[in-house]
Design an enzyme around this catalytic site. Structure first.
Site, PDB file in Angstrom:
ATOM      1  N   GLN A  94       0.820  -1.215   0.000  1.00 26.30           N
ATOM      2  CA  GLN A  94       0.000   0.000   0.000  1.00 26.30           C
ATOM      3  C   GLN A  94       0.853   1.264   0.000  1.00 26.30           C
ATOM      4  O   GLN A  94       0.447   2.298   0.536  1.00 26.30           O
ATOM      5  CB  GLN A  94      -0.930   0.012   1.215  1.00 26.30           C
ATOM      6  N   CYS A  95       2.051   1.218  -0.622  1.00 27.28           N
ATOM      7  CA  CYS A  95       2.973   2.344  -0.506  1.00 27.28           C
ATOM      8  C   CYS A  95       2.397   3.647  -1.066  1.00 27.28           C
ATOM      9  O   CYS A  95       2.592   4.721  -0.502  1.00 27.28           O
ATOM     10  CB  CYS A  95       4.305   2.022  -1.177  1.00 27.28           C
ATOM     11  N   GLY A  96       1.656   3.560  -2.184  1.00 26.97           N
ATOM     12  CA  GLY A  96       1.071   4.769  -2.761  1.00 26.97           C
ATOM     13  C   GLY A  96       0.017   5.370  -1.857  1.00 26.97           C
ATOM     14  O   GLY A  96      -0.068   6.600  -1.705  1.00 26.97           O
TER      15      GLY A  96
END
Length: 309
Positions: A94-96
């Site tokens: 879920q980096c974005g």
């Protein structure tokens, strides 16, 4: 009788020589705690760095770099600007969404979580597990969830484009390949990751020292380091700062570390430009990949965010 006594004594001596019995096994644990969840919940260990602290650290990073290059005696002046960012550790890919959640307070939104962003992204069919392989998807999410101005910026002019946006106070979300130390590397997109850029440090030659003295605050420790405490004070000298920048360090934040990253902009741009393919360990259908793959979705693109007027 004599033989029986000897046998008993021998038996006792042998018993004394035997090792003690092992301790009982530990109780079984019903489930193994998720490492990302533990890290995410340990908020008191998170590093929150002020803009002044970022400038001081960025200055030291740059000076150490010049030392390694044999340029330690070189005289330069430096300008730093940044926002305070509260770190968030991601759960899964879920980096974005984590980068966007970290940007939210900087744009006046205090109650935006990665889970909320994930829910909206799923409803738009932008993601399956939290991945975002499209700058356009992240831009559209930003506009809907944060109600801010959002645009996909093509890296036609590279360094100049990013610096111009930062000098005007934009928050930038940048896809890149993340190395083991979370800094930029070039893995053809196999380690594609999103980061939030919250500020910069510009190195200039000494002919621009007067401009820095006139418009910005001198550091209380480091000679020739100046801090911008109000982004509006940059406007009168924006053109000079862009044209005179001999080197640029950016302040990066991403979902796998609580620490601020101090990255040379050229290396980040090279990493962004090398995003060519999804890693071979990814199973087909595991993620949502836009038409044209990550070359069209991520390569040479950033997302710029500003408060809506």
């Amino acid at each position: 009788m004599f033989i029986k006594v000897i046998y008993q004594e021998t038996k006792m001596n042998m018993s004394a020589m035997l090792p003690p019995p092992p301790p009982p096994p530990p109780p079984q644990v019903s489930s193994v705690p998720d490492l990302d969840e533990l890290r995410a919940n340990t908020l008191d260990n998170f590093e929150v760095v002020t803009p002044i602290e970022m400038g001081k650290e960025g200055y030291k990073v740059y000076k150490e770099f010049l030392e390694r290059q044999g340029r330690g005696r070189e005289e330069n002046c430096y300008l730093s600007f940044g926002y305070t960012v509260n770190p968030i550790i991601q759960k899964g890919p879920q980096c974005g969404m984590v980068a966007l959640a970290m940007a939210a307070p900087l744009l006046g939104k205090q109650d935006i979580s990665p889970d909320k962003i994930y829910s909206v992204a799923q409803s738009k069919n932008f993601t399956k597990q939290g991945e975002l392989f499209s700058a356009d998807y992240l831009s559209r999410l930003s506009h809907q969830v944060l109600n801010c101005h959002s645009e996909v910026v093509e890296m036609v002019n590279g360094k100049k484009t990013i610096l111009q946006h930062l000098l005007r106070g934009s928050i930038l979300l940048v896809p890149y390949d993340a190395d083991k130390n979370h800094g930029p590397c070039k893995k053809r997109g196999h380690k594609a990751h999103w980061a939030l850029l919250s500020g910069f440090l510009i190195m200039m030659d000494m002919t621009h020292l007067k401009t820095l003295k006139t418009h910005f605050k001198a550091d209380d420790t480091h000679r020739h380091l100046y801090h911008c405490v109000d982004v509006n004070s940059i406007s009168p000298c924006e053109t000079e700062l862009i044209s005179s920048a001999r080197g640029i360090l950016v302040y990066g934040h991403q979902g796998k570390s609580k620490y601020t990253g101090y990255w040379f902009l050229n290396e980040l741009l090279d990493s962004n430009a090398n995003l060519r393919e999804v890693g071979p360990e990814r199973e087909p259908g595991e993620y949502i990949i836009p038409s044209g793959g990550i070359i069209s979705g991520l390569c040479g693109k950033i997302v710029g965010l500003t408060k809506s007027q």
